[in-house]
Design a protein around this motif. Structure first.
Motif, short mmCIF file in Angstrom:
data_model
loop_
_atom_site.label_atom_id
_atom_site.label_comp_id
_atom_site.label_asym_id
_atom_site.label_seq_id
_atom_site.Cartn_x
_atom_site.Cartn_y
_atom_site.Cartn_z
N ILE A 1 34.86 34.80 21.33
CA ILE A 1 34.28 35.86 22.16
C ILE A 1 34.13 35.32 23.58
O ILE A 1 33.51 34.28 23.80
CB ILE A 1 32.90 36.29 21.63
N LEU A 2 34.69 36.05 24.55
CA LEU A 2 34.55 35.68 25.96
C LEU A 2 33.17 36.09 26.46
O LEU A 2 32.46 35.30 27.08
CB LEU A 2 35.66 36.34 26.79
N PHE A 3 32.80 37.35 26.21
CA PHE A 3 31.45 37.84 26.47
C PHE A 3 31.21 39.06 25.62
O PHE A 3 32.15 39.65 25.08
CB PHE A 3 31.20 38.11 27.96
N SER A 4 29.93 39.43 25.49
CA SER A 4 29.55 40.55 24.62
C SER A 4 28.98 41.71 25.41
O SER A 4 28.36 41.51 26.47
CB SER A 4 28.51 40.09 23.60
N GLU A 5 29.17 42.89 24.89
CA GLU A 5 28.60 44.10 25.46
C GLU A 5 27.10 43.88 25.65
O GLU A 5 26.42 43.36 24.77
CB GLU A 5 28.84 45.25 24.49
N GLY A 6 26.60 44.22 26.83
CA GLY A 6 25.18 44.07 27.13
C GLY A 6 24.82 42.78 27.85
O GLY A 6 23.74 42.66 28.41
N ASP A 7 25.73 41.79 27.84
CA ASP A 7 25.47 40.54 28.55
C ASP A 7 25.37 40.78 30.05
O ASP A 7 25.98 41.72 30.58
CB ASP A 7 26.60 39.52 28.33
N VAL A 8 24.65 39.91 30.73
CA VAL A 8 24.62 39.92 32.19
C VAL A 8 25.94 39.35 32.68
O VAL A 8 26.43 38.36 32.14
CB VAL A 8 23.44 39.07 32.71
N GLY A 9 26.53 39.97 33.69
CA GLY A 9 27.80 39.50 34.22
C GLY A 9 27.61 38.62 35.44
O GLY A 9 27.05 39.06 36.43
N ASP A 10 28.08 37.38 35.35
CA ASP A 10 27.98 36.48 36.49
C ASP A 10 29.34 35.94 36.91
O ASP A 10 29.43 35.09 37.79
CB ASP A 10 27.02 35.33 36.20
N ARG A 11 30.39 36.43 36.26
CA ARG A 11 31.75 36.01 36.61
C ARG A 11 32.75 37.00 36.04
O ARG A 11 32.45 37.74 35.11
CB ARG A 11 32.04 34.61 36.08
N ALA A 12 33.93 37.00 36.62
CA ALA A 12 35.05 37.79 36.10
C ALA A 12 36.09 36.79 35.62
O ALA A 12 35.95 35.57 35.83
CB ALA A 12 35.63 38.69 37.20
N TYR A 13 37.13 37.30 34.96
CA TYR A 13 38.16 36.44 34.40
C TYR A 13 39.52 37.09 34.63
O TYR A 13 39.65 38.31 34.50
CB TYR A 13 37.97 36.26 32.90
N VAL A 14 40.51 36.28 34.92
CA VAL A 14 41.88 36.76 35.02
C VAL A 14 42.65 36.15 33.85
O VAL A 14 42.66 34.91 33.68
CB VAL A 14 42.54 36.37 36.35
N VAL A 15 43.25 37.00 33.04
CA VAL A 15 44.00 36.52 31.88
C VAL A 15 45.31 35.91 32.38
O VAL A 15 46.08 36.56 33.09
CB VAL A 15 44.30 37.68 30.89
N ARG A 16 45.57 34.66 32.01
CA ARG A 16 46.80 33.97 32.37
C ARG A 16 47.80 34.02 31.22
O ARG A 16 48.96 34.30 31.41
CB ARG A 16 46.51 32.52 32.76
N THR A 17 47.31 33.71 30.02
CA THR A 17 48.16 33.78 28.82
C THR A 17 47.32 34.33 27.68
O THR A 17 46.10 34.21 27.68
CB THR A 17 48.71 32.40 28.41
N GLY A 18 47.98 34.93 26.71
CA GLY A 18 47.29 35.44 25.54
C GLY A 18 46.97 36.92 25.63
O GLY A 18 47.33 37.60 26.60
N ARG A 19 46.29 37.40 24.58
CA ARG A 19 45.89 38.81 24.54
C ARG A 19 44.40 38.88 24.20
O ARG A 19 43.91 38.15 23.35
CB ARG A 19 46.69 39.57 23.48
N MET A 20 43.71 39.79 24.89
CA MET A 20 42.27 39.95 24.75
C MET A 20 41.95 41.37 24.28
O MET A 20 42.48 42.34 24.83
CB MET A 20 41.58 39.68 26.09
N GLU A 21 41.09 41.47 23.28
CA GLU A 21 40.65 42.77 22.77
C GLU A 21 39.38 43.19 23.50
O GLU A 21 38.43 42.42 23.62
CB GLU A 21 40.36 42.65 21.27
N VAL A 22 39.37 44.43 23.97
CA VAL A 22 38.20 45.03 24.62
C VAL A 22 37.62 46.02 23.62
O VAL A 22 38.32 46.95 23.20
CB VAL A 22 38.60 45.76 25.93
N SER A 23 36.35 45.84 23.23
CA SER A 23 35.77 46.71 22.22
C SER A 23 34.31 47.00 22.51
O SER A 23 33.66 46.32 23.31
CB SER A 23 35.89 46.07 20.83
#
Length: 135
Positions: A26-48
């Motif tokens: 898990i990169l981050f969870s719904e409801g978490d405080v956001g203090d950074r963004a991420y750029v996907v370089r390789t792989g696939r990420m599920e948004v749920s």
């Protein structure tokens, strides 16, 4: 009297770095405080999102996609959970770096980003309700 380097780094964004995630992490969870963004370089990420016991997949994102930016634009909690579907590498964009670039953006573009973020959050919530048949 100011030194020769004073203000010399005013146009340099704070540093970014790479992270690696294993499949299922898990990169981050719904409801978490956001203090950074991420750029996907390789792989696939599920948004749920989760509503009660239901797990709703909103998207699968791959290389070149930025994730977590909405929380930095509107200072709201994370709107979704992001999970690696396969081994992935991402560039971490700390809030300071994100704000550095955002501050140099035309004010009209910043207003558009804020408006689009509001619309995306609203549409995402409505889509989850429709998928689950919730009124």
């Amino acid at each position: 009297m100011s030194g020769p380097d004073e203000g010399a780094n005013d146009d340099i964004a704070p540093s970014q770095h790479e992270i690696a995630l294993e499949a299922g992490a898990i990169l981050f969870s719904e409801g978490d405080v956001g203090d950074r963004a991420y750029v996907v370089r390789t792989g696939r990420m599920e948004v749920s999102r989760r509503v009660g016991s239901a797990h709703v997949v909103l998207a699968v994102e791959g290389p070149g996609t930025i994730l977590g930016e909405m929380a930095l634009i509107d200072d709201q909690p994370r709107s979704a959970t992001i999970r690696a579907l396969e081994p992935s590498s991402l560039t971490v964009v700390p809030r300071e770096a994100f704000d550095f670039h955002l501050a140099r953006t035309d004010p009209v573009i910043r207003m558009l980003l804020e408006r689009f973020t509001t619309i995306i959050r609203s549409i995402s919530a409505e889509n989850v309700r429709l998928i689950l048949g919730i009124r």
